[in-house]
Design an enzyme around this catalytic site. Structure first.
Site, PDB file in Angstrom:
ATOM      1  N   SER A 206      48.726  47.505  38.981  1.00  0.00           N
ATOM      2  CA  SER A 206      47.415  47.026  38.561  1.00  0.00           C
ATOM      3  C   SER A 206      47.385  46.841  37.040  1.00  0.00           C
ATOM      4  O   SER A 206      48.217  46.119  36.495  1.00  0.00           O
ATOM      5  CB  SER A 206      46.340  48.001  39.047  1.00  0.00           C
ATOM      6  OG  SER A 206      45.059  47.518  38.800  1.00  0.00           O
ATOM      7  N   ASP A 446      46.236  40.825  47.837  1.00  0.00           N
ATOM      8  CA  ASP A 446      45.579  41.477  46.695  1.00  0.00           C
ATOM      9  C   ASP A 446      44.336  40.665  46.338  1.00  0.00           C
ATOM     10  O   ASP A 446      44.446  39.487  46.005  1.00  0.00           O
ATOM     11  CB  ASP A 446      46.556  41.530  45.503  1.00  0.00           C
ATOM     12  CG  ASP A 446      45.986  42.302  44.317  1.00  0.00           C
ATOM     13  OD1 ASP A 446      44.748  42.349  44.156  1.00  0.00           O
ATOM     14  OD2 ASP A 446      46.792  42.852  43.549  1.00  0.00           O
ATOM     15  N   HIS A 483      45.423  45.540  47.073  1.00  0.00           N
ATOM     16  CA  HIS A 483      45.719  45.823  45.672  1.00  0.00           C
ATOM     17  C   HIS A 483      46.518  47.117  45.516  1.00  0.00           C
ATOM     18  O   HIS A 483      45.961  48.201  45.589  1.00  0.00           O
ATOM     19  CB  HIS A 483      44.429  45.887  44.866  1.00  0.00           C
ATOM     20  CG  HIS A 483      44.673  46.031  43.403  1.00  0.00           C
ATOM     21  ND1 HIS A 483      45.497  45.172  42.700  1.00  0.00           N
ATOM     22  CD2 HIS A 483      44.238  46.936  42.498  1.00  0.00           C
ATOM     23  CE1 HIS A 483      45.544  45.545  41.443  1.00  0.00           C
ATOM     24  NE2 HIS A 483      44.792  46.616  41.283  1.00  0.00           N
TER      25      HIS A 483
END
Ligand SMILES: [Ca+2]
Length: 565
Positions: A206, A446, A483
């Site tokens: 991330s 994602d 994600h």
């Protein structure tokens, strides 16, 4: 370029020298040597034995084996060192700032250093255990014997996100904390073990993946291997695109102000199933995984492949307005000129999860993106008095924010794209030239940072390196993964070990085996896993543009039945 060439230099050597300067794709890449381990001498006296400029060591504690565990396995004995760097008072907002950190130094060290790049907007010194990729991993860098650092990147959680009012705190978060911490960390390792790290690694997911790609550009001289997971490498643009998406979902909502009713879970399941129907078999196996993501984009058409409601929306169809609005978000949200704010998102079958919808598409704009844009990235920042994230996300003019996150003034001299994104991302000549390696992974479902942006990153690297950068940088798309973890996916894997083997032994990672996290998984069960899957289904993750294709025989539950093609 001026190159002094003695007369005695032979022609071949001259050509070699010029080629080395030119940086073309054919340059030989040096092979780095493997790390060798060492034993920690003593721990608690590091508070006095170690000193470094602008650094305060606050504690050094011996941590017994088993105090930490990973997937139920005890982590070996190590030394935890905590401290701060660059403590200061801001001249802009009057608040106190410092770069907080902890390091965990194994008693039995493998000779390697790992920088644990953290997620979100940082602000917390997470346990320096060294995450290695995917959801619920079975091991971590500390367990593997690395010396690991973790930091808050220059502000506390309590200062999130208003730390952005201080311009230096913006820069520390963006890239400077990594630059300040790295030489200190190597110095502490040298004091602790009597030698510095033989090999240095940096990884995260991330925002941590963003830190990783920023480091690949800015700190290539400091790191031998970089692991970037679901990288938000253009984070301010991704966040703004997510705000634009929020405004679309609010406009489609059946309950005023509730974006989740603009694209309900029944409707997201409908679309996921329609994508599966068109795309699942393209990789040779109808197994619930869309591994040929690229072919799927040509095969699926939202307008054609999902029924249009003729009456009230009931979860079996999408309204015409939904089709138009949602298709545009997958193509890529735009400003009013039609220019894309960020990028496209690929059609995939991981849309029905809570991670895709409530967490990222509907929840993050008011709770995360609004504050980050308003305080950390826009110039000037908003006034914190009376700030309301929901109002900001729902009512801000996107064109206006797009301009403000690229603005500077006398106080905020670097705009958000300058301090958050890697400079010249397709030029990794320094990283490549010293034999360092980069591995990127990205879930194709994602919802916040698009895997299309990682594809663009790798393709730009390829173009800059004779159409193939895979001798130093590889991207692994993970079908169905949301994600960093979750979604209908095989999301449990160790990408650090293959990175080390690539860096130190020259063993290029032609595939990485990943597992589903079904019932009984030692780390954590993935609630998004389809019931029809074996709980321990495995798949090879393949370096882009290769995809895992079914060999035509054998169980679809095992990686051995698939090859990267
Ligand atoms: Ca399939």
């Amino acid at each position: 370029m001026n190159v002094f060439v003695p007369n005695r230099l032979a022609g071949a050597a001259l050509l070699s020298l010029l080629a080395a300067c030119g940086g073309n794709g054919d340059d030989p890449i040096p092979q780095l040597t493997p790390a060798t381990g060492a034993t920690l001498g003593s721990c608690t006296d590091l508070t006095t034995r170690f000193s470094f400029a602008n650094t305060t060591i606050t504690a050094a504690n011996a941590i017994a084996a088993g105090t930490l565990t990973i997937a139920g396995t005890p982590v070996a004995a190590h030394c935890q060192v905590t401290g701060t760097m660059y403590s200061r008072t801001s001249a802009v907002d009057g608040k106190s700032y410092a770069i907080g950190f902890e390091m965990r130094l194994p008693n039995n060290w493998n000779g390697r250093y790992f920088y644990q790049a953290n997620g979100g907007t940082d602000g917390a010194v997470g346990t320096a255990s060294g995450g290695i990729g995917g959801g619920g991993p079975l091991t971590n860098a500390l367990q593997q014997g690395f010396a690991v650092i973790s930091s808050d990147a220059g502000h506390t959680n309590a200062q999130n996100p208003t730390f952005g009012i201080d311009p230096q705190a913006r820069l520390d978060y963006g890239y400077q904390a990594v630059g300040k911490l790295t030489p200190m960390a190597k110095g502490l390792i040298t004091t602790a073990y009597g030698k510095g790290p033989d090999r240095s690694y940096l990884g995260g997911c991330s925002n941590g993946g963003r830190h990783a790609l920023v480091a690949a550009s800015r700190y290539a001289d400091q790191y031998d291997g970089i692991l970037a997971g679901d990288p938000g490498w253009r984070l301010p643009l991704a966040a703004l695109a997510n705000v634009a998406g929020y405004q679309t979902y609010v406009s489609l909502a059946t309950t005023a102000g509730d974006p989740a009713t603009g694209f309900t879970v029944a409707e997201r399941t409908l679309v996921s199933n329609a994508v599966t129907a068109k795309c699942d078999a393209l990789d040779g196996a109808s197994d619930g995984l869309i591994q040929d993501t690229k072919a799927c984009q040509a095969a699926f058409d939202l307008s054609r492949d999902v029924p249009t409601c003729t009456g009230t929306r009931d979860g079996t169809c999408l309204s015409a307005a939904q089709k138009t609005g949602i298709a545009k978000l997958f193509t890529g949200a735009t400003i009013s000129t039609g220019a894309k704010i960020y990028t496209s998102f690929p059609w995939d079958n991981g849309l029905a999860t809570s991670g895709w919808g409530p967490t990222w598409k509907f929840g993050a704009p008011p709770s995360r993106d609004a504050g980050a844009i308003g305080f950390i990235w826009q110039v000037p920042p908003v006034d914190p008095t009376g700030f309301n994230g929901t109002t900001f996300a729902a009512t801000s003019n996107v064109d206006d924010l797009y301009a403000k996150i690229q603005a500077t003034n006398a106080t905020y001299t670097e705009n958000s794209l300058a301090f958050m994104t890697p400079p010249s991302p397709s030029n990794l000549a320094a990283l490549k030239g010293r034999g360092a390696k980069l591995m990127i992974y990205h879930g194709t479902s994602d919802p916040i940072f698009s895997s299309d942006d990682s594809v663009a990153y790798q393709e730009a690297l390829n173009a800059a390196n004779g159409d193939d950068a895979t001798n130093f940088s590889r991207l692994y798309l993970i079908p169905g993964m949301n994600h960093c973890s979750g979604g209908p996916a095989t999301d449990q894997f160790d990408m650090l070990t293959p990175l080390v083997n690539w860096v130190e032994k020259g063993e290029a990672p032609n595939s990485v085996i990943a597992s589903a996290r079904g019932a009984g998984n030692a780390a954590a069960v993935n609630a998004d896993l389809p019931a029809a899957w074996a709980p321990n289904r495995t798949r090879p993750l393949c370096p882009y543009p290769k995809v895992a294709r079914y060999s035509g025989s054998g169980s679809v539950e095992t990686a051995a039945s698939f090859t990267c093609q």
